[in-house]
Design an enzyme around this catalytic site. Structure first.
Site, short mmCIF file in Angstrom:
data_model
loop_
_atom_site.label_atom_id
_atom_site.label_comp_id
_atom_site.label_asym_id
_atom_site.label_seq_id
_atom_site.Cartn_x
_atom_site.Cartn_y
_atom_site.Cartn_z
N HIS A 177 0.79 -1.10 -0.04
CA HIS A 177 -0.01 -0.16 0.01
C HIS A 177 0.81 1.19 0.04
O HIS A 177 2.05 1.04 0.40
CB HIS A 177 -0.68 0.18 1.47
CG HIS A 177 -2.26 -0.83 1.16
ND1 HIS A 177 -2.24 -1.75 2.25
CD2 HIS A 177 -2.90 -1.03 0.36
CE1 HIS A 177 -3.49 -2.47 2.10
NE2 HIS A 177 -3.91 -2.05 0.91
N CYS A 191 -2.76 0.89 9.48
CA CYS A 191 -3.81 -0.03 8.97
C CYS A 191 -4.68 -0.49 10.30
O CYS A 191 -5.93 -1.00 9.98
CB CYS A 191 -3.15 -1.40 8.69
SG CYS A 191 -1.72 -1.14 7.65
N1 GLY Z 1 -2.80 -8.59 5.36
C1 GLY Z 1 -3.08 -7.26 5.07
C2 GLY Z 1 -3.46 -7.10 3.65
O1 GLY Z 1 -2.78 -7.87 2.84
O2 GLY Z 1 -4.39 -6.54 3.30
#
Ligand code: GLY
Length: 258
Positions: free
Chosen positions: A166, A253
């Site tokens: 991300h 996150c």
């Molecule tokens: N494990 C977090 C994701 O890959 O979205």
């Protein structure tokens, strides 16, 4: 400066041990340790002048503690995303109820298929949002996101990703013009106008810090990053996220901050 009043988190579920992972940080999460680290994370947030909404664990979705991905919350609207990872897509329905407590229906927008977008790819800098074009967020998702932001008086630009999961895996804005950058983001033209703090390669994971009302939460175990953030003048708190790191997850996150 107080900018955020609310935080939403979701307790990790037992199934998190089957969460998506690139394997960059090997091993399966220890669930009991992950729960303790989540408790510590909530305690740290509570020290930052925010109220914390704690959603229950959802065993259907192993990655659902990473609550930042199924929604993006701005000062003017909430956007329910359309996560690009198939095993995570249903998380968008589950976050909607929590978001409704803070936004009326007309201020809740949605990214629709074939658009995909995950909140981990969205970095807010004032009224502008940088969005990573990634394996999880596609061009159509970004097009819809931009249209929604413009409707609500905000702007957006696209940042193509080369290596990381991300956008916020490698770059995070700390307010006051300060931006933590690692790896592929160090030389990105669009970030050169900020006060860039380059994260050493061996501490790249800790580029993912969060600013919450003038406190910066830094992952535990990254002394160079901690020192660099302190030098910027912020109060710092540290939280160990070792069990979330095994799933490529970090501090940002694990919460929605608004
Ligand atoms: N494990 C977090 C994701 O890959 O979205």
């Amino acid at each position: 400066m107080k900018k955020f009043s609310h935080v939403i988190v979701r307790r990790p579920c037992r199934a998190m041990v089957e969460g998506i992972t690139s394997g960059e940080y090997p091993g399966k999460p220890d669930y009991d340790l992950a729960l303790k680290q989540h408790d510590d994370y909530i305690e740290a947030l509570k020290k930052c002048q925010v109220d914390v909404t704690i959603l229950p664990a959802d065993e259907r979705y192993p990655d659902s503690c990473f609550v930042e991905d199924p929604a993006v919350i701005t000062k003017n609207c909430a956007i329910i995303t359309n996560p690009g990872a198939p095993s995570r897509n249903g998380e968008k329905e589950e976050i909607t109820g929590a978001v409704r407590k803070f936004f009326s229906d007309e201020d809740i927008e949605r990214i629709e298929a074939p658009g995909t977008l995950e909140g981990g790819d969205v970095m807010m800098v004032g009224d502008h949002f940088y969005v990573g074009l990634s394996a999880r967020t596609n061009e159509e998702g970004i097009r819809q996101f931009k249209e929604i932001l413009e409707k609500h008086g905000m702007t957006c630009s696209q940042v193509p990703l080369e290596k990381v999961l991300h956008l916020k895996t490698g770059v995070n804005y700390l307010e006051d013009g300060n931006m933590l950058v690692s790896g592929e983001f160090v030389t990105k033209e669009e970030f050169q106008k900020y006060n860039l703090v380059e994260i050493p390669e061996e501490e790249a994971y800790a580029a993912n810090c969060i600013w919450v009302n003038d406190t910066v939460i830094v992952p535990e175990g990254y002394p160079a990053v901690l020192e660099a953030v302190k030098k910027l003048g912020y109060r710092t708190l540290t939280v160990d996220t070792s069990e979330y790191r095994k799933l490529d997850g970090g501090l940002s996150c694990l919460s929605l901050r608004f």
